[in-house]
Design a protein around this motif. Structure first.
Motif, PDB file in Angstrom:
ATOM      1  N   GLY A  23       3.080 -38.742 -10.682  1.00 29.16           N
ATOM      2  CA  GLY A  23       1.900 -39.103 -11.461  1.00 29.16           C
ATOM      3  C   GLY A  23       2.281 -39.546 -12.945  1.00 29.16           C
ATOM      4  O   GLY A  23       1.707 -40.357 -13.622  1.00 29.16           O
ATOM      5  N   ILE A  24       3.310 -38.736 -13.629  1.00 30.93           N
ATOM      6  CA  ILE A  24       3.725 -39.249 -14.874  1.00 30.93           C
ATOM      7  C   ILE A  24       4.537 -40.262 -14.873  1.00 30.93           C
ATOM      8  O   ILE A  24       4.435 -41.070 -15.471  1.00 30.93           O
ATOM      9  N   ARG A  25       5.485 -40.445 -13.547  1.00 31.32           N
ATOM     10  CA  ARG A  25       6.291 -41.682 -13.633  1.00 31.32           C
ATOM     11  C   ARG A  25       5.359 -43.024 -13.746  1.00 31.32           C
ATOM     12  O   ARG A  25       5.681 -43.898 -14.263  1.00 31.32           O
ATOM     13  N   LYS A  26       4.479 -42.728 -12.706  1.00 34.53           N
ATOM     14  CA  LYS A  26       3.522 -44.174 -12.839  1.00 34.53           C
ATOM     15  C   LYS A  26       2.490 -44.331 -13.910  1.00 34.53           C
ATOM     16  O   LYS A  26       2.498 -45.409 -14.658  1.00 34.53           O
ATOM     17  N   PHE A  27       2.244 -43.303 -14.566  1.00 31.66           N
ATOM     18  CA  PHE A  27       1.506 -43.427 -16.053  1.00 31.66           C
ATOM     19  C   PHE A  27       2.388 -44.020 -17.169  1.00 31.66           C
ATOM     20  O   PHE A  27       1.863 -45.002 -17.427  1.00 31.66           O
ATOM     21  N   LEU A  28       3.575 -43.559 -17.072  1.00 35.94           N
ATOM     22  CA  LEU A  28       4.620 -43.961 -18.141  1.00 35.94           C
ATOM     23  C   LEU A  28       4.920 -45.533 -17.576  1.00 35.94           C
ATOM     24  O   LEU A  28       5.199 -46.304 -18.541  1.00 35.94           O
ATOM     25  N   ILE A  87      -0.845 -42.374 -23.721  1.00 36.58           N
ATOM     26  CA  ILE A  87      -0.491 -40.983 -24.566  1.00 36.58           C
ATOM     27  C   ILE A  87      -0.485 -40.050 -23.389  1.00 36.58           C
ATOM     28  O   ILE A  87      -1.278 -39.601 -22.685  1.00 36.58           O
ATOM     29  N   LEU A  88       0.772 -39.381 -23.325  1.00 38.31           N
ATOM     30  CA  LEU A  88       0.955 -38.040 -22.545  1.00 38.31           C
ATOM     31  C   LEU A  88       0.901 -36.978 -23.252  1.00 38.31           C
ATOM     32  O   LEU A  88       1.769 -36.773 -24.190  1.00 38.31           O
ATOM     33  N   TRP A  89       0.061 -36.070 -23.094  1.00 40.49           N
ATOM     34  CA  TRP A  89      -0.316 -34.905 -23.850  1.00 40.49           C
ATOM     35  C   TRP A  89      -0.180 -33.531 -23.119  1.00 40.49           C
ATOM     36  O   TRP A  89      -0.862 -33.515 -22.106  1.00 40.49           O
ATOM     37  N   LYS A  90       0.776 -32.923 -23.656  1.00 35.67           N
ATOM     38  CA  LYS A  90       0.886 -31.649 -22.974  1.00 35.67           C
ATOM     39  C   LYS A  90      -0.202 -30.648 -23.386  1.00 35.67           C
ATOM     40  O   LYS A  90      -0.567 -30.459 -24.509  1.00 35.67           O
ATOM     41  N   PHE A  91      -1.165 -30.368 -22.246  1.00 34.98           N
ATOM     42  CA  PHE A  91      -2.339 -29.783 -22.784  1.00 34.98           C
ATOM     43  C   PHE A  91      -2.593 -28.650 -21.629  1.00 34.98           C
ATOM     44  O   PHE A  91      -2.330 -29.094 -20.484  1.00 34.98           O
ATOM     45  N   HIS A 133      12.306 -41.879 -20.588  1.00 34.32           N
ATOM     46  CA  HIS A 133      11.786 -42.951 -20.219  1.00 34.32           C
ATOM     47  C   HIS A 133      11.563 -44.209 -21.112  1.00 34.32           C
ATOM     48  O   HIS A 133      11.475 -43.879 -22.206  1.00 34.32           O
ATOM     49  N   PRO A 134      12.067 -45.464 -20.745  1.00 33.53           N
ATOM     50  CA  PRO A 134      12.096 -46.369 -21.778  1.00 33.53           C
ATOM     51  C   PRO A 134      11.047 -46.964 -22.212  1.00 33.53           C
ATOM     52  O   PRO A 134      10.938 -47.609 -23.473  1.00 33.53           O
TER      53      PRO A 134
END
Length: 524
Positions: free
Chosen positions: A284-289, A329-333, A359-360
């Protein structure tokens, strides 16, 4: 034939090396007592490397590593997080609208003290203490809040102290290092070097107050816990601190002020904890970035400050600002849901931070300015925006700002306009990224890595059963001798006697001469 001989020779050398390694293998008790993930992760590469070299490591940790590592036994102290929650530690530091340092100190002393009491009374830890056949060759422990130094008297072996940041001034004094309130203000003071005259006054007064507080409040509390756990006859904490053979501090002169240290203090900072082998990101994080074609921002306030506990008006500033940005924006929440979450924001309770920063598409890291987080960003050439909350974070933020690889903001006065302006400035101005590249190059331009230094000196202490040879004789000098007060007093008294005597004799001679002149008969 020659090839076979060379192969046999190589195998023989390898076997000999293994034999020597296992022959010198030691049993090490390691303890990192602070219930904070950042404190634990700072030393993980050290435990792995020592175990890899054949040493048997028994590790007391609040955050055990998931992998099964040969020669490494982990004792889980994670229940001490429950104690931290009972005292609302995260709420206090996350919802601090004034950056009140003294409130943080008082809360920390009580909370971490009780957390460590809980740790030492856990059955598995008590088994280590009470088992008379238990033995170790070396103790390595975190000394930020050094109640676990009680183990030193129990096992009577050499001890190495560790810190995941710079050490408190008292520790530098104990190790014989130079400590000066003007050149080296105490951790927690947000002062920018060079200090103004008022800054110097504040630093000197603060240094005195924090030492008095430690002497009359912190030390007695630690003594009480040590005596409860290890016995009424246990030495006081100030005596146990003198038993430390070496001190390993997560400091690097590229990022920290230069300090004169003795050979028994090893600086291993500069990304030592950063794993050089990238791991794949969660899908999920990989695709988002990957989909962040215009770039992405990573936002985390660390493991102690919780985004779900910060005051509502500050969280609303974040939300309103992110809504107007063209970036993802990836937010640690820490909650499952974020009310009014913008579409360009992804929230995650846990984030593999070091790999995200690789991540680039990451353009900037908005951080609380914990040292480990800053090192991870620098090593990946990511510029920073600092929002410090407590402890060493304000000082780290000022250092980052002064060195040019980021900008720091005051979260107590933050507005949407200022926040957005700063984000766009750091992303669009290439000087911040370029400076992070330069800092990373300096950190890696070394004669040996921090990990190599730590391991070499650890095995030095094991081989020599301590490091008393490196002890600075200054450690044994009383306060008045260290500051030459006895010499200054003697010279002062002697000077006073000489000057007073000279004045008295001069006055006496003057009066005698005057009397002779007055009494001299006049000629007719």
């Amino acid at each position: 034939m020659c090839t076979l001989v060379r192969s046999l020779f190589s195998v023989s050398i390898c076997l000999l090396g293994l034999a020597v390694g296992f022959g010198d293998a030691a049993r090490i008790l390691a303890s990192v007592a602070t219930p904070s993930y950042s404190h634990q992760v700072a030393f993980r590469t050290i435990w792995k490397e020592l175990a890899k070299r054949g040493h048997e490591v028994v590790l007391l940790t609040t955050d055990p590593m998931e992998e099964d590592i040969q020669n490494l036994r982990q004792i889980d102290l994670g229940s001490s997080y429950d104690v931290m929650n009972e005292y609302n530690f995260s709420t206090t530091v996350s919802n601090n609208a004034t950056n009140d340092f003294w409130s943080f100190v008082k809360k920390s002393v009580v909370t971490i003290g009780e957390a460590q009491r809980h740790q030492l009374l856990l059955p598995e830890v008590q088994a280590l203490i009470r088992n008379s056949s238990e033995h170790f060759d070396l103790i390595m422990l975190e000394v930020v809040f050094p109640i676990h130094l009680g183990f030193v008297e129990r096992f009577k072996v050499p001890v190495i102290g560790l810190t995941s940041l710079d050490a408190h001034g008292n520790w530098h004094m104990f190790m014989g290092n130079h400590d000066h309130p003007i050149l080296h203000p105490q951790l927690g003071l947000s002062l920018s070097y060079p200090l103004t005259f008022m800054d110097k006054i504040v630093s000197v007064l603060f240094n005195g107050l924090i030492n008095i507080y430690g002497l009359f409040v912190v030390n007695p509390m630690m003594d009480e816990i040590i005596q409860q756990v290890f016995g009424k006859d246990s030495k006081p904490i100030t005596e146990l601190m003198k038993e430390v053979d070496m001190l390993f501090i997560n400091v690097n002169p590229v990022l920290h002020p230069i300090r004169a240290v003795t050979p028994n203090t090893i600086m291993f900072g500069g990304g030592t904890h950063v794993d050089t082998v990238p791991k794949p990101l969660p899908e999920g994080i990989r695709k988002f970035l990957d989909d962040a074609t215009q770039g992405a921002i990573y936002f985390s306030l660390g493991s102690n400050v919780k985004s779900n506990l910060i005051r509502d008006e500050l969280r609303q500033v974040f939300i309103e600002t992110f809504k107007e940005l063209p970036f993802k924006i990836l937010w640690k929440f820490e909650n499952e849901e974020l009310p009014n979450k913008p579409d360009n924001v992804m929230i995650q309770k846990w984030v593999p931070q070091a790999d995200v920063l690789r991540h680039p598409n990451i353009k900037v890291f908005i951080t609380q300015c914990g040292l480990q987080s800053m090192e991870e960003a620098i090593m990946n050439h990511i510029p920073l925006i600092g929002l410090p909350f407590f402890a060493d974070q304000p000082a780290n933020a000022i250092m980052m700002h002064n060195k040019g690889f980021g900008v720091h903001l005051d979260h107590t006065k933050l507005t949407k306009e200022k926040f957005k302006e700063t984000i766009m400035e750091v992303i669009n101005n290439p000087k911040y990224k370029q400076r992070s590249v330069e800092i990373a190059d300096l950190l890696t331009d070394v004669e040996m890595t921090g990990l190599e230094k730590v391991v070499w000196w650890t095995e030095y202490v094991i081989r020599n059963k301590g490091a008393k040879l490196l002890r600075n004789p200054i450690r044994d000098l009383p306060f008045y001798q260290y500051y030459l007060l006895d010499v200054i007093g003697f010279v002062g008294v002697l000077s006073f006697i000489v000057i007073f005597g000279t004045v008295k004799i001069s006055l006496l001679i003057y009066r005698l001469v005057r009397q002779m002149i007055v009494k001299k008969p006049k000629k007719n």
